[in-house]
Design a protein around this motif. Structure first.
Motif, PDB file in Angstrom:
ATOM      1  N   GLU A 199      33.714  36.761  46.359  1.00  0.00           N
ATOM      2  CA  GLU A 199      34.956  37.031  45.630  1.00  0.00           C
ATOM      3  C   GLU A 199      34.646  37.272  44.148  1.00  0.00           C
ATOM      4  N   ARG A 202      33.421  40.783  43.892  1.00  0.00           N
ATOM      5  CA  ARG A 202      34.147  41.716  44.763  1.00  0.00           C
ATOM      6  C   ARG A 202      34.129  43.161  44.260  1.00  0.00           C
ATOM      7  N   ALA A 203      34.314  43.357  42.965  1.00  0.00           N
ATOM      8  CA  ALA A 203      34.377  44.717  42.429  1.00  0.00           C
ATOM      9  C   ALA A 203      33.088  45.489  42.678  1.00  0.00           C
ATOM     10  N   TYR A 242      40.296  43.461  53.457  1.00  0.00           N
ATOM     11  CA  TYR A 242      40.923  44.323  52.452  1.00  0.00           C
ATOM     12  C   TYR A 242      41.302  45.706  52.989  1.00  0.00           C
ATOM     13  N   ALA A 354      42.799  46.653  44.961  1.00  0.00           N
ATOM     14  CA  ALA A 354      41.372  46.402  45.196  1.00  0.00           C
ATOM     15  C   ALA A 354      40.725  47.596  45.883  1.00  0.00           C
ATOM     16  N   GLU A 357      40.181  50.167  43.278  1.00  0.00           N
ATOM     17  CA  GLU A 357      39.056  49.777  42.440  1.00  0.00           C
ATOM     18  C   GLU A 357      37.728  50.136  43.100  1.00  0.00           C
TER      19      GLU A 357
END
Length: 382
Positions: A199, A202-203, A242, A354, A357
């Motif tokens: 987490e 995550r990006a 996700y 997300a 991103e």
């Protein structure tokens, strides 16, 4: 009548069939997607050999049937063979979940003699350079290959796990080819699930939709080819939450089948629950029976009385149990909210953001925050 300590359920839970013993948070590797808590360096003293065996005894008496040894890296515990033997004597089916670092042919033989049923070895990538960069060890890949072959030679089923993400998922075909070269019987191609260090990163880890769809197509193609050849290898592909519109039935329901004991004896209904603003009991202070049946932490999200809308009125609440409580907390700040993965959630926009991103392809692999004690201590101070 509800269990004492909670008004959230009107039924007694069944037994904790799956016991996970997180023996230690110590680990020689530094994987940036590790599911261990960010503050692992601040956790208390590890349970002793005798304390772990007492945990096994009590959980078995309550009905637990499968026992997994994990970490961190469970191989750093020098009493592992003794713990395996004790679990075997109690009648458990035992599973060692390991990176393979610290494993030797001699230890494999000692584990087999102690009665270990199953060994799962994890890889970071099928490419040596990428694997070692992710692991934070220049020798990790070679060691993993050697130990995977040694496990197979010892007569164990070859069970491999590859955690996939944006930096290795495009090599999915080579990953599958390596698994076949190693004569794998079962392969889990598990796209990152974003808890703990994953987490935090995550990006830099979440694949794009195009990457994910390509990997799924290739895996499905290989699965069909292997089936046509009557090949014994089974490929399991796990997509990240996700890219779903419906939440998973996390742990098959809170406090329903799964019991996790952390290195210092804290009992949890899932690996990530320690981050929640919920008081969880310790095996050093309470019996497993009390923890499982009566503690507030294990009853907090049992059943459906705790559910707000839209979960309360949803006709699928008995299937997904409102989704993941940890994910709801991480993304919305309230563990009682619907899992934002759900398209019905008022916070589903966080998931969509997300995904957007991920399309921006941020960062290089070397930019990921490695999981290590120094980083954990800095995070705790922040």
């Amino acid at each position: 009548m509800p269990s004492s300590g909670s008004s959230c359920t009107d039924r007694q839970p069944g037994p904790p069939l799956w016991l996970l013993a997180e023996l230690t948070y110590r680990c020689p590797l530094q994987c940036p997607y590790c599911s261990n808590p960010l503050d692992f360096s601040q956790q208390g003293q590890e349970l002793s050999t005798a304390e772990w065996i007492e945990v096994f005894r009590q959980a078995r008496a309550l009905g637990a049937a499968q026992l997994g040894f994990s970490g961190g890296e469970p191989l750093v515990r020098q009493d592992l063979a003794e713990l395996i033997a004790a679990a075997r004597d109690l009648g458990y089916y035992t599973n060692l979940i390991t990176s393979g670092i610290g494993l030797t042919e001699q230890r494999i033989a000692s584990f087999s003699e102690a009665g270990l049923d199953h060994i799962q070895i994890s890889f970071q990538a099928a490419d040596e350079e990428v694997n070692n960069l992710l692991a934070g060890s220049r020798k990790a890949f070679a060691q993993k290959l050697a130990m995977a072959r040694a496990v197979k030679a010892a007569g164990y089923p070859m069970v491999l796990n590859f955690v996939t993400h944006r930096h290795n998922i495009d090599s999915i075909e080579r990953i599958i080819e390596l698994c076949l070269e190693l004569e794998a019987d079962f392969v889990e191609l598990a796209t990152c699930q974003f808890y703990g260090w994953a987490e935090l990163n995550r990006a830099g880890l979440l694949p794009t939709r195009a990457q994910l769809e390509r990997a799924e197509r290739i895996t499905h193609s290989w699965r069909a080819k292997l089936a046509a050849e009557n090949h014994p290898c089974k490929l399991i592909f796990v997509t990240p939450d996700y890219y779903e519109e419906r939440p998973k039935a996390c742990m098959n329901g809170w406090g329903n089948l799964f019991l996790d004991i952390t290195p210092d004896g804290t009992a949890l209904p899932c690996h990530s629950a320690r981050q929640l603003p919920v008081q969880f009991p310790s095996v050093r202070e309470h019996s497993i029976e009390h923890i499982w049946r009566d503690s507030f932490g294990f009853n907090r999200f049992r059943g459906d009385a705790w559910m707000p809308e839209p979960c309360r009125s949803c006709d699928e609440k008995a299937k997904d149990f409102g989704g993941c409580r940890c994910q709801a907390f991480m993304l919305t700040g309230d563990a009682s909210n619907a899992d934002p993965v759900c398209g019905k959630s008022a916070h589903h926009g966080l998931i969509l953001a997300a995904r957007e991103e991920a399309e921006q392809a941020p960062g290089a692999l070397a930019d990921l925050q490695s999981r290590n004690e120094q980083a954990s201590r800095l995070i705790c101070k922040a």
